[in-house]
Every structure is written in structure tokens, then in C-alpha cells.
Motif scaffolding. Structure first.
Motif, PDB file in Angstrom:
ATOM      1  N   LEU A   2       3.440   8.054  -0.570  1.00 53.17           N
ATOM      2  CA  LEU A   2       2.466   8.785   0.241  1.00 53.17           C
ATOM      3  C   LEU A   2       2.647  10.292   0.070  1.00 53.17           C
ATOM      4  N   GLY A   3       3.888  10.742  -0.021  1.00 53.81           N
ATOM      5  CA  GLY A   3       4.154  12.158  -0.236  1.00 53.81           C
ATOM      6  C   GLY A   3       3.672  12.640  -1.591  1.00 53.81           C
TER       7      GLY A   3
ATOM      8  N   PHE B 251       1.847  12.365 -13.523  1.00 57.56           N
ATOM      9  CA  PHE B 251       2.637  11.649 -14.528  1.00 57.56           C
ATOM     10  C   PHE B 251       3.934  11.114 -13.923  1.00 57.56           C
ATOM     11  N   ILE B 252       4.552  11.875 -13.017  1.00 58.93           N
ATOM     12  CA  ILE B 252       5.742  11.385 -12.323  1.00 58.93           C
ATOM     13  C   ILE B 252       5.392  10.165 -11.485  1.00 58.93           C
ATOM     14  N   LEU B 253       4.278  10.221 -10.795  1.00 57.31           N
ATOM     15  CA  LEU B 253       3.817   9.097  -9.980  1.00 57.31           C
ATOM     16  C   LEU B 253       3.539   7.875 -10.852  1.00 57.31           C
TER      17      LEU B 253
ATOM     18  N   PHE C 155       0.844  -1.192   0.000  1.00 60.53           N
ATOM     19  CA  PHE C 155       0.000   0.000   0.000  1.00 60.53           C
ATOM     20  C   PHE C 155       0.880   1.243   0.000  1.00 60.53           C
ATOM     21  N   ALA C 156       0.337   2.335  -0.516  1.00 63.94           N
ATOM     22  CA  ALA C 156       1.095   3.590  -0.572  1.00 63.94           C
ATOM     23  C   ALA C 156       1.316   4.164   0.818  1.00 63.94           C
TER      24      ALA C 156
ATOM     25  N   GLY D 206       0.739  15.273  -2.012  1.00 62.52           N
ATOM     26  CA  GLY D 206       1.004  16.499  -2.759  1.00 62.52           C
ATOM     27  C   GLY D 206      -0.028  16.731  -3.837  1.00 62.52           C
ATOM     28  N   SER D 207      -0.411  15.677  -4.524  1.00 64.70           N
ATOM     29  CA  SER D 207      -1.439  15.790  -5.556  1.00 64.70           C
ATOM     30  C   SER D 207      -2.783  16.193  -4.950  1.00 64.70           C
ATOM     31  N   ALA D 208      -3.130  15.597  -3.825  1.00 66.02           N
ATOM     32  CA  ALA D 208      -4.403  15.931  -3.173  1.00 66.02           C
ATOM     33  C   ALA D 208      -4.404  17.372  -2.668  1.00 66.02           C
TER      34      ALA D 208
END
Length: 136
Positions: free
Chosen positions: A44-45, A79-81, A36-37, A49-51
Motif C-alpha cells: 500500500l505504501g 519497477f521495485i514494486l 489485496f494491496a 508513493g507512486s500515486a
């Protein structure tokens, strides 16, 4: 304004980036344990960050240009993720980290689609305001 369609898209993108990585595994390691992330600080970071970027963009409805730029930055972050997930899934040969792919690897794709739809709605609003200003 907060009742616009892009607010719904940005809220959904924030929810997808914040909630789904906690519940959906992005892979299964060689021992059969789901990954899990929330267990990986780097992932998780990126998800957090996206959220946060999506949530901040919701309240920038008065500054549509900055809202649009934050949407683009958020798309780039997703896209990086996605690139990290693809890299991990392609290095399966040595059984280093991820043995099988999980459903959680499509979370960045869902978020990208929602952010693109939000940016399209923001651009449409900006064009509408510019056309009204032209008439004055």
C-alpha cells in the motif's frame, strides 16, 4: 500547462496506482483467499508513493526537468514494486504467501507504460521550448 497530454498520462498513472490495487487482487493464498494491496502495508505504501509522485509531477508543469526526474523516480518505484511481485510469485514452492497470481500484478506494468509515455511527452515539450529559444 495543465492541458498538455502528459498531464493526462500522469493523471491516469496516479489513478491506476491509487485505485486499482484496492479492487484487484494481486494473488490468492493457499486457503483460497484473495490478497489485496490494501491489506499489506508495504504494498500500500509503494502504490501510494507512486500515486503521490504522479500527482505532484502534474503540478510541476513550469519546471519540466524536475517533472521528468520525478517521472523517472516513479518508474523506478514501479519497477521495485514489480520486482516484489515477481519475487513473491517465484517463491510459490513453499506456499509461503501467494499461491496463485492475480490480475493486480500487472498494475505496475500499466503504470510504467503511462509514465514512459508522459516522460516522452515532457521531453518533446522541452525540446520544443529549446528550439523556440534558439530562434530568438
Amino acid at each position: 500547462m495543465l492541458q498538455r497530454i502528459q498531464t493526462i498520462y500522469l493523471l491516469l498513472a496516479a489513478g491506476v496506482s491509487a485505485a486499482l490495487p484496492v479492487f484487484l487482487p494481486y494473488g490468492i493464498d493457499s486457503d483460497g483467499v484473495e490478497l489485496f494491496a490494501k491489506e499489506d502495508f508495504f504494498l500500500l505504501g509503494l502504490f501510494a508513493g507512486s500515486a503521490v509522485l504522479s500527482f505532484i509531477a502534474i503540478f510541476l508543469f513550469k519546471n519540466r526537468q524536475l517533472q521528468f526526474v520525478l517521472g523517472r523516480i516513479n518508474i523506478l518505484l514501479n519497477f521495485i514494486l514489480l520486482g516484489v511481485f515477481v519475487y513473491w510469485s517465484l517463491t510459490v514452492s513453499g506456499e509461503t504467501k501467494v499461491s496463485e497470481k492475480g490480475i493486480g500484478m500487472i498494475i505496475p506494468i500499466i503504470s510504467i507504460v503511462l509514465l514512459v509515455m508522459a516522460n516522452k511527452a515532457i521531453k518533446k515539450d522541452e525540446n520544443l521550448v529549446k528550439s523556440v529559444d534558439r530562434l530568438r
